[in-house]
Design a protein around this motif. Structure first.
Motif, PDB file in Angstrom:
ATOM      1  N   LYS A 305      41.206 -40.880 -14.495  1.00 51.44           N
ATOM      2  CA  LYS A 305      41.924 -41.520 -13.685  1.00 51.44           C
ATOM      3  C   LYS A 305      41.209 -42.522 -12.653  1.00 51.44           C
ATOM      4  O   LYS A 305      41.689 -43.223 -11.963  1.00 51.44           O
ATOM      5  N   LEU A 306      39.754 -42.511 -12.707  1.00 49.24           N
ATOM      6  CA  LEU A 306      39.049 -43.295 -11.807  1.00 49.24           C
ATOM      7  C   LEU A 306      38.779 -44.871 -12.206  1.00 49.24           C
ATOM      8  O   LEU A 306      38.856 -44.809 -13.720  1.00 49.24           O
ATOM      9  N   PRO A 307      38.611 -45.661 -11.627  1.00 49.78           N
ATOM     10  CA  PRO A 307      38.342 -47.036 -11.876  1.00 49.78           C
ATOM     11  C   PRO A 307      37.102 -47.263 -12.543  1.00 49.78           C
ATOM     12  O   PRO A 307      36.086 -46.443 -12.162  1.00 49.78           O
ATOM     13  N   SER A 308      37.034 -48.109 -13.530  1.00 47.87           N
ATOM     14  CA  SER A 308      35.880 -48.368 -14.266  1.00 47.87           C
ATOM     15  C   SER A 308      35.715 -49.741 -14.534  1.00 47.87           C
ATOM     16  O   SER A 308      36.525 -50.591 -15.115  1.00 47.87           O
ATOM     17  N   PRO A 309      34.390 -50.414 -14.461  1.00 43.72           N
ATOM     18  CA  PRO A 309      33.248 -49.843 -13.940  1.00 43.72           C
ATOM     19  C   PRO A 309      33.404 -49.740 -12.254  1.00 43.72           C
ATOM     20  O   PRO A 309      34.070 -50.165 -11.708  1.00 43.72           O
ATOM     21  N   PHE A 310      32.390 -48.903 -11.868  1.00 39.14           N
ATOM     22  CA  PHE A 310      32.381 -48.702 -10.328  1.00 39.14           C
ATOM     23  C   PHE A 310      31.544 -50.058  -9.571  1.00 39.14           C
ATOM     24  O   PHE A 310      30.530 -50.313  -9.944  1.00 39.14           O
ATOM     25  N   ASP A 311      32.156 -50.264  -8.382  1.00 38.65           N
ATOM     26  CA  ASP A 311      31.482 -51.026  -7.596  1.00 38.65           C
ATOM     27  C   ASP A 311      30.758 -50.426  -6.596  1.00 38.65           C
ATOM     28  O   ASP A 311      31.373 -49.283  -6.047  1.00 38.65           O
ATOM     29  N   PRO A 312      29.342 -50.060  -6.590  1.00 40.09           N
ATOM     30  CA  PRO A 312      28.451 -49.174  -5.604  1.00 40.09           C
ATOM     31  C   PRO A 312      29.099 -49.183  -4.185  1.00 40.09           C
ATOM     32  O   PRO A 312      29.002 -48.410  -3.476  1.00 40.09           O
ATOM     33  N   CYS A 313      29.576 -50.465  -3.753  1.00 40.49           N
ATOM     34  CA  CYS A 313      29.863 -50.581  -2.493  1.00 40.49           C
ATOM     35  C   CYS A 313      31.415 -50.574  -2.156  1.00 40.49           C
ATOM     36  O   CYS A 313      31.893 -50.607  -1.154  1.00 40.49           O
ATOM     37  N   GLN A 314      31.935 -50.189  -3.136  1.00 38.27           N
ATOM     38  CA  GLN A 314      33.462 -49.912  -2.894  1.00 38.27           C
ATOM     39  C   GLN A 314      33.579 -48.574  -2.247  1.00 38.27           C
ATOM     40  O   GLN A 314      32.999 -47.756  -2.385  1.00 38.27           O
ATOM     41  N   LYS A 315      34.764 -48.684  -1.288  1.00 34.92           N
ATOM     42  CA  LYS A 315      35.205 -47.703  -0.610  1.00 34.92           C
ATOM     43  C   LYS A 315      36.176 -46.943  -1.277  1.00 34.92           C
ATOM     44  O   LYS A 315      37.140 -47.303  -1.791  1.00 34.92           O
ATOM     45  N   LEU A 316      36.096 -45.561  -1.401  1.00 32.07           N
ATOM     46  CA  LEU A 316      36.956 -44.638  -2.334  1.00 32.07           C
ATOM     47  C   LEU A 316      37.145 -43.553  -1.506  1.00 32.07           C
ATOM     48  O   LEU A 316      36.495 -43.080  -0.516  1.00 32.07           O
ATOM     49  N   PRO A 317      38.365 -42.911  -1.715  1.00 34.24           N
ATOM     50  CA  PRO A 317      38.657 -41.440  -1.000  1.00 34.24           C
ATOM     51  C   PRO A 317      37.474 -40.472  -1.483  1.00 34.24           C
ATOM     52  O   PRO A 317      36.915 -40.572  -2.701  1.00 34.24           O
TER      53      PRO A 317
END
Length: 1745
Positions: A305-317
């Motif tokens: 359920k996680l977004p892909s691809p990841f942005d390394p600077c993206q803020k996540l819970p």
């Protein structure tokens, strides 16, 4: 940071050659072009011609390894400037040796393109400097943290001494709730040290460990080792704690997570950016350690359920960010290590594979070492005492398996030993909860301020307020899932108190914004749960529902849907532990109120009640059972443990079991005091845990099943086996046991002679290991089975086991089926050591060898039989499913001649064909000991040979049963050629008694071949042809045997069912023939009749279910006069119409020997013709359900009119219209041949009956009619009787019984003719009777005028009615007129006082001889009137006052006084009368004067007296009754004293016909006395002795005297425990009872009554038999099915409540087909599945509804 210089640049190239090669192989092509510029032309040209890139790169590196320093420095400069993904360590070295010469010394023609390099030299140097700086800071930070964590650690942590089990796991196979996955495949695992966890990078590892197992400490040790450069492949290591991450509520980026909540870089944003870029560029060099997932307040997000691809600077819970790292969605190839408790691994990851490492606890050696280290500075004496106490206490040692609990135990011991003198004994705690209570006291003892004035106050009372606050804080935290508390959540005083005591620990917290604050947590999660339990057990206001909500069992099998909790699931254990009686006083101190003890005990009782409620739940899996055992152990409650341990088997699957678990299992199983089985399947168990198993004193069966259990496990198990004294069964299956481990087990089992079952299947044993186990057989004196399947056993190993059959006398069977199933079965060894060899040979039991599906061939037989040469008691040999063939079969028969004890050989499925069977048929003659051949499918499937043991042949004078031989060839298509070959051989066999071709196919020519050789088979007794496919012509061919062979006694043929021909050795006197379920046309019937005409001894013929139809039946009836049938013919179920029925009826006229025709049409179609000699009683015709038309009735009447004999006609269920009724009744009345007419349920109304009665006046013969209709009852019945009396004054008897109207018409003398008014000078009516037909006194007025016209009436009977005033008035009006009345019966319902009836008796004729007044309620005045009436009846012969009541003592006395004055009485019945003492004496005295009595019935009389004196008094008065014929004394409870009195007089009663002494508590000894007395009563016809205490002795004596009682018709011995022996003794007399009519043997305690059943064929008159409630099985049913056809008068058979199943029921149903006279067989309460058509016979009764 300034990097160190490395002078020898060539050395760097040589050392790092392999890494440089790998780097260059992964670069772009232009990088090599830059390097080629450093080479000379020849070398460059030579390298470019090499075929592969790697070869060219290796050539370049080898070139520079041999170059000078300048060349190497230039090479390294190019590598550093142009190459990507250079490891940090190599980059630092390159910069240090080549950094000062960049751009110098390069070849001008191939100068590197420095301007266009991927990065500039200065930028890269700065980045590496920043990276190295942060790395060094990280090392310092982790080392400082390690020092803080380990400052109070007693023993230095050695990672190489901390062990774990590592296994790879695919989370797609994560266990869900289904049982299939709960007990699915166990993943392979291997043992490693914790130190090795980070030696392999790029993987995700979950480290599991119990609470307190040291996970956090070990993670800090790993970080410390990394900081000391122990893991060079990891450049950065981040250690984060979930309890800190719980404080983060807002989304974060990865960079913020690392640099805000761990270690911020000192160089600010620039350094942060450089380090983060390095992390992103080199994830394989980064390691994350997340400690304490069990303390995380949320679940990881599903990676899918996680977004892909990841942005390394993206803020996540936080849950998303951590899930991305652990599932390699973020920073793939980085190393991740997560610690958590075992039950939380379920929700860590999604679909990616990961490794699971399970941390092992302390071994006993490490516990000892830790304890010694803890007490090292406390003096050697204290240390030795502490170590001794801990190591000698099984409970403490089990708990010390967990490092934290080991520390707690040490603190606890320190607290104990510090305050006690060395000489005093220490009472150690027995549960985890008690240890925590003591550790709490130990912590409290550290608190300052313990002055002398407070020294005598208990610590718990002194600090009760503080403990209450801490407990409440713990409970609130548990409710909110909080383990970290901010400073503002508790007072400063409480934090200081908790910290000083060691209960709380202060901690610096990082807030969501990165700021720091102060907080605290309990010293361990278990301490928080313990204090919560204290809160629940001691705080006011805690309800039962709150306790119940907190107390629940935890499963170690978890699912993704289980709720997340940060706690260790120990709360329920602490609650249970606090419920122990030992904790009551401490809890009372903490509760503090006046009634503290009562409050505490109430809560303790509530906890125990809740626990007991868990025991009976059906959802208890293995883990929950273990938890329940833990709870019982904590509670130390023996009663609870006994309830839990009441199960006979504990199944534990795929969980890790710790020492405390095993300790709890031992506690529970020992408390239950019953034998138990422990079944461990796939459970991880430390070897030292096995040492606890001997504590299970009642362990009878032990099972280990898993590949985890290998030789080492077997070796550890071997050390405890000798201590398991109750163990009888051991299973070590599906494991990794080899010959080495088997050797250890065998040596241990030598000390276990009590073992009865050993199973080592599915291991890796070879012949060597199996031989070791086989050598153990003689030493296991109680062994009954050894299982060895699924091992690596060769044929030689199997033959070795076969050879052991000779060496080990108590081997009963060796069973081998392929390689999967290998077992050896034994008979218990009962031989004493002094038994001689000869004795052993004489007592050796029969043995069996089953060697199937093992590819045995002809060549193996010699070797096999050489192994069997010493086995003199082999009885059964099973070699089925092998490859012997015909040649092997011949070889086998030759070898068998040397083994005379073999009784059965199975060679099924061995490639044998018809040639082999022909050879076997010849062997039946040539080999004397071959008794039976059973084959199927022309030999291709079943081939079983049975032999006669030579020991049975040694007695030439004995019976020759051993000579009987049988040949069976079923499910085969026997061709004529083969039939000829078989029969030619079989005809030579002089002792062939049975031939079986069932379930096969026989063509006509094959049958002809069979018949051709039949005359030579003179000994044949049975020919079986069940379910044989053959044509109708072939069937008729077989019937020729009836004419050609006088030995035939029965032929039974059907196409789909049982079919058999039976013979006698001599000529048969009578034969039966059953030919059913064929389709016979007229031609077949004609041919059949011609065959039957030649059979003079035919008794019974069954042609039912043959589709004969009317034409076939007519054809057969026409032939009937030519047939000589002595008994009956059955033609039922042949699709007859009314015309066919009339054909059958006509046989009464056409065939003189026909005496009865019975036809039933409808659901149960039946057609039976009976034969016999006319004896004056006439013939019988019974027609049921025949719905004739008018034409058919005319034909029927025409046939009946020609009947030459008197006829009994029964017409039932024939729907007649009014016209047919009138016609039929008129003509029946005129038919003089119909003497008895019975009409049942023919819809006749009252007018039709009256018309018939009126018509009967015209005839001169005696006629009887019986009409049954449901409306004939109550007032209608009275009116019908009255009208019929008026219509036909010749009526002799008229009676209504239930709904049946019975009328007899007196024949008219030839010289008496009625006048024109049909009046006769002599009245004919003799009897009127109304019996149980709902008639009441108020209905009798309609009868008054008719009765008054019958002055010659002799009998007037009423039963089951209430007379009342109207009835009394009727009696008053008619009794004076009935001057000739001899018998009067007025038997009441007993519903009220009928005083008027008693007064009406004053009008009774004085010459009355019989009076019956049973069940009347008689008042004193009524009794007086009755007494007066009796006084006037001077000729009274019989009086029945049974069940009368209602009088007082005075009234009863007066009645008895009047009764005993009736000296003319010959019969008196006083059943169930209640008399007081005075009346009893009066009765006894009166009986002495009533010498005319012949029949007396005193059943169930209540003779008032405190002892049995009243009964004895009455019995003594019987001595004068010398003419007695019947005596009934049931239910007087006279016991043996009464029998002793009776036997004095019985021998004098020589005319006695009936005696009933049931329900009198007669003993076996008294019964023998009674039998001896009855032997003098030769006229005896009925004996009733049910419900006494008679047994075998009585039955034995009765069996001896029964032959002398030749007139006996009824015998009832029910509800006496005659037993098996008694029933057999009884049989000796039953065979002589030819007149016996009824036999009752209900519930006589004999489960085998086949002997009784066999006797019944001698009881030729028996009509009713009861063998109910005896738990007899199918043997009884089969024997009865054999005997019943010989019991031709039997009507009812009661087999209720036995153990007869469908097999027995089908045999009885089949028997019923040849027993039409049987009306019902009751099979209630038998385990019968009514799933077969044959069980639908309406005469089989399966239930009361």
């Amino acid at each position: 940071m300034k990097m160190e210089e490395v002078e020898d640049v060539v050395e760097v190239v040589v050392q790092e050659a392999a890494i440089i090669t790998d780097i260059l192989c992964g670069q772009r092509a232009n990088v090599l072009e830059q390097i080629y510029g450093l080479l000379d032309f020849c070398t460059r040209d030579q390298l470019k011609r090499l075929p592969s890139l790697r070869q060219r790169v290796l050539g370049i590196v080898d070139y520079f390894k041999a170059s000078d320093s300048d060349k190497c420095r230039q090479f390294l400069n190019v590598v550093w400037m142009f190459c990507e993904n250079i490891p940090l360590d190599l980059e630092i070295k390159v910069l240090s040796v080549a950094g000062c010469s960049v751009g110098t010394g390069l070849n001008n023609s191939y100068s590197p393109d420095i301007e266009h390099s991927p990065r500039s030299r200065n930028v890269k140097r700065v980045r590496l400097d920043q990276m190295q700086s942060y790395r060094n800071s990280l090392k310092v930070f982790l080392q400082q943290k390690f020092e803080r964590v380990t400052k109070d650690v007693v023993k230095k942590v050695s990672l190489n001494e901390a062990w774990l089990y590592l296994r790879h796991r695919n989370s797609a196979r994560v266990r869900e709730k289904s049982a299939q996955t709960q007990e699915g495949e166990e993943p392979s695992e291997h043992k490693e040290s914790v130190e090795s966890l980070l030696k392999t990078t790029g993987r995700v590892v979950v480290l599991l460990g119990q609470a307190g197992s040291g996970k956090t400490l070990l993670m800090h040790c790993l970080a410390h080792h990394w900081a000391q450069d122990s893991y060079p492949s990891i450049k950065l290591l981040f250690l984060l704690e979930f309890r800190q991450l719980n404080l983060v509520s807002q989304p974060l980026s990865l960079k913020e997570l690392l640099f805000r909540f761990f270690l911020p870089p000192e160089g600010g944003d620039e350094q942060s950016e450089a380090v983060f870029n390095y992390i992103l560029s080199n994830p394989e060099e980064i390691c994350f350690i997340f400690d304490g997932y069990d303390e995380f307040g949320a679940k990881f997000t599903d990676p899918e359920k996680l977004p892909s691809p990841f942005d390394p600077c993206q803020k996540l819970p936080m849950a998303d960010l951590l899930s991305g790292l652990c599932s390699s969605k973020i920073l793939p190839k980085c190393t991740v290590l997560v610690t958590c408790r075992p039950r939380d691994v379920i929700d860590l990851f999604g679909s990616s594979g990961y490794f699971v490492a399970e941390l092992l606890g302390f071994s006993q050696q490490r516990v000892k070492e830790y304890t010694e280290e803890y007490f090292h500075e406390k003096g050697s004496e204290l240390k030795e005492r502490a170590v001794s106490l801990l190591m000698s206490s099984r409970h403490l040692l089990s708990m010390s398996h967990v490092p934290a609990l080991c520390h707690v135990c040490c603190v606890c011991l320190d607290h104990f030993l510090s305050k006690d003198s060395p000489q005093s004994s220490v009472e150690l705690p027995t549960s985890l909860t008690q240890i925590y209570l003591h550790i709490l006291s130990a912590f409290l003892s550290r608190c300052p301020g313990r002055g002398n004035s407070q020294g005598t106050i208990p610590l718990l009372r002194r600090y009760r307020a503080q403990i209450a606050e801490l407990s409440k804080l713990a409970a609130n935290g548990l409710e909110k899932s909080s383990i970290v508390f901010l400073a503002e959540e508790l007072s400063t005083e409480l934090m200081n108190f908790g910290a000083n005591a060691g209960i709380l620990c202060r901690m610096d917290l990082t807030c969501a914004d990165g700021s720091r604050s102060l907080g605290c947590a309990f010293m361990h999660l278990t301490m928080q749960e313990f204090l919560t339990a204290l809160h629940l057990m001691t705080s006011p206001g805690i309800s039962q529902s709150q306790l119940k909500r907190k107390l629940n069992l935890k499963s170690r099998w978890t699912t993704k849907t289980d709720p997340k909790t940060v706690f260790t699931d120990s709360l329920h254990l602490f609650m249970c532990g606090l419920a122990a009686e030992a904790c009551t006083s401490n809890l009372a101190l903490l509760e503090g109120s006046e009634d503290a003890v009562a409050v505490v005990k109430k809560r303790q009782a509530t906890v125990l009640t809740i626990l007991k409620s868990f025991v009976g739940t059906s959802s208890q899996t293995g883990p929950k059972i273990v938890e329940l055992c833990r709870c019982a152990h904590e509670a130390q409650d023996i009663g609870l443990a006994k309830v839990i341990g009441s199960r006979t088997r504990f199944e534990l699957r795929n969980i890790r079991l710790y020492s405390v678990d095993m300790d709890a299992l031992a506690f529970v199983t020992s408390a239950a005091d019953q034998m138990v089985c422990l079944d461990f399947g796939g459970c991880s168990i430390e070897l030292e845990c096995l040492n606890i198993i001997p504590s299970c004193k009642t362990l009878e069966h032990l099972i280990f099943r898993s590949r985890k259990y290998d030789d080492k496990f077997a070796e550890a198990l071997s050390t405890i086996l000798p201590d398991l004294h109750a163990l009888k069964q051991l299973d070590f299956i599906s494991g990794g046991l080899t010959d080495t481990g088997a050797d250890k087990l065998v040596k241990a089992l030598e000390c276990c002679p009590q073992i009865t079952h050993l199973n080592v299947s599915d291991n890796a044993l070879s012949d060597v290991g199996v031989r070791k186990i086989a050598d153990l057989f003689p030493k296991l004196t109680g062994i009954t089975s050894v299982m060895l399947g699924k091992n690596n056993i060769t044929r030689e190993g199997i033959f070795m086991l076969v050879e052991k059959m000779s060496a080990v006398p108590n081997i009963e069977k060796v069973h081998v089926r392929g390689k999967k199933d290998v077992c050896v079965l034994f008979t218990p060894n009962t031989h004493t050591p002094s038994t001689s060899v000869n004795d052993l040979n004489n007592t050796e039991a029969s043995k069996e060898l089953s060697l199937t599906n093992y590819d045995l061939k002809l060549t193996h037989l010699d070797n096999l039989f050489s192994k069997l040469s010493g086995c003199t008691s082999l009885a059964i040999l099973n070699l089925s499913d092998n490859s012997l063939g015909n040649k092997g079969l011949r070889k086998l028969l030759n070898l068998l001649s040397r083994h005379g004890t073999i009784q059965e050989v199975n060679v099924s499925n061995n490639g044998v064909d018809m040639d082999g069977l022909v050879h076997l048929s010849a062997c039946l003659h040539t080999q004397t000991n071959l008794r039976e051949v059973n084959a199927s499918h022309n030999g291709e499937k079943n081939v079983i040979l049975r032999f006669g043991g030579c020991k049975r042949d040694k007695n030439p004078d004995g019976p020759q049963l051993h000579l009987q031989k049988k040949f069976s060839l079923t499910q085969s298509d026997v061709q004529p050629f083969n039939m000829s070959r078989l029969c030619r051989n079989l005809a030579k066999c002089p002792h062939l008694v049975e031939l079986d071709f069932s379930h096969g196919t026989l063509r006509n020519d094959s049958i002809e071949k069979l018949l051709m050789f039949f005359p030579g088979m003179k000994s044949l007794l049975v020919l079986k042809l069940s379910h044989v496919q053959m044509s109708t012509d072939g069937t008729l061919l077989l019937l020729q045997l009836l004419a050609n062979c006088q030995r035939i006694t029965a032929v039974e043929l059907r196409p789909q069912g049982e079919a058999v021909v039976t013979f006698l050795q001599a000529k048969a006197q009578a034969a039966t023939c059953k030919l059913t379920e064929y389709t016979l046309n007229s031609g077949n019937v004609e041919k059949l009749s011609g065959i039957l005409e030649q059979c003079p001894h035919l008794a019974y013929l069954d042609l039912s279910s043959n589709f004969l139809r009317d034409e076939g039946v007519k054809s057969f009836v026409d032939f009937l006069p030519r047939l000589q049938i002595s008994n009956s013919v059955s033609l039922g179920n042949n699709m007859l119409t009314q015309l066919g029925v009339l054909y059958l009826v006509n046989s009464l006229n056409t065939c003189k020997t026909v005496v009865s025709v019975e036809v039933s049409v409808g659901a149960y179609e039946q057609a039976l013709i009976r034969f016999g000699q006319e004896n004056g009683t006439g013939k019988t015709l019974s027609l049921r359900g025949c719905h004739f038309e008018s034409s058919h009735w005319r034909m029927l009447l025409e046939i009946l009119g020609k009947c030459p004999s008197q006829l009994k006609l029964e017409l039932a269920s024939s729907a007649l219209n009014s016209q047919s009724q009138h016609f039929l009744l008129n003509n029946l009345a005129k038919l003089s041949s119909v003497q008895t007419l019975q009409l049942r349920n023919n819809d006749l109304d009252a007018e039709a009956i009256k018309h018939l009665v009126k018509q009967l006046c015209t005839g001169n013969d005696f006629r009887t009619i019986r009409i049954e209709e449901p409306w004939i009852k109550s007032e209608v019945a009275v009116c019908l009787v009255s009208n019929c009396l008026d219509l036909n004054p010749r009526t002799k008897e008229i009676r209504v019984e239930k709904t049946c109207f019975h009328l007899s018409v007196q024949g008219l003398p030839s010289f008496r003719v009625p006048d024109e008014n049909r009046d006769f000078s002599v009245s004919a009516l003799h009897s009127i009777s109304f019996d149980d037909c709902e008639v009441e006194g108020q209905h009798l007025s309609a009868l008054k005028s008719s009765v008054q016209k019958c002055p010659s009436l002799l009998e007037l009977h009423f039963s089951q009615l209430t007379m009342g005033t109207d009835g009394a008035e009727f009696l008053t009006s008619v009794l004076p007129i009935l001057k000739n009345l001899k018998s009067l019966s007025i038997n009441s319902k007993g519903e009220g006082v009928d005083e008027a009836v008693m007064f009406a008796l004053q009008h009774t004729p004085k010459h009355l001889e019989r009076l019956s007044l049973s069940h009347h309620v008689i008042s004193d005045s009524g009794a007086a009137e009755l007494g007066n009436a009796l006084q006037s009846l001077t000729q009274i012969r019989s009086l029945n006052l049974s069940h009368c009541a209602g009088w007082t003592e005075a009234g009863g006395r007066n009645l008895v006084h009047a009764l005993v004055q009736c000296l003319s009485l010959e019969e008196i019945r006083l059943d169930s009368l209640q008399l007081n003492k005075e009346s009893t004496v009066c009765l006894a005295q009166g009986l002495r004067t009533m010498t005319s009595l012949k029949k007396i019935s005193l059943n169930k009389m209540v003779l008032a007296s405190k002892d049995s004196s009243g009964v004895l008094c009455v019995l003594a008065s019987l001595q004068v009754l010398s003419r007695l014929e019947e005596i009934e004394l049931e239910g007087l409870r006279m016991a043996d004293r009464g029998i002793e009195e009776l036997v004095k007089y019985i021998p004098k009663w020589t005319t006695l016909r009936k005696i009933n002494l049931s329900a009198n508590c007669v003993s076996d000894q008294a019964g023998e006395m009674l039998v001896n007395a009855l032997s003098h009563c030769r006229a005896l016809q009925q004996i009733y002795l049910f419900r006494n205490n008679l047994s075998h002795g009585f039955a034995a004596r009765l069996g001896q005297i029964l032959p002398s009682l030749s007139q006996l018709t009824e015998l009832d011995l029910s509800e006496n425990q005659l037993g098996q022996k008694g029933s057999l003794s009884l049989c000796e007399g039953l065979v002589s009872l030819k007149a016996l009519n009824k036999l009752r043997l209900t519930s006589i305690g004999a489960s085998d009554l086949t002997g009784v059943a066999s006797c019944l064929k001698h009881c030729t008159s028996v009509e009713s038999i009861s063998l109910a409630w005896n738990k007899c099985g199918n043997d009884l049913a089969l024997k009865l099915a054999e005997v019943l056809p010989q019991c031709s008068k039997l009507k009812t058979l009661d087999l209720e409540a036995n153990n007869i199943n469908s097999i027995g029921a089908k045999a009885l149903a089949k028997c019923l087909q040849s027993c039409p006279w049987i009306e019902i067989i009751r099979l209630w309460k038998n385990p019968i599945e009514k799933d077969d058509q044959i069980l639908r016979d309406h005469r089989l009764n399966f239930s009361s509804t």
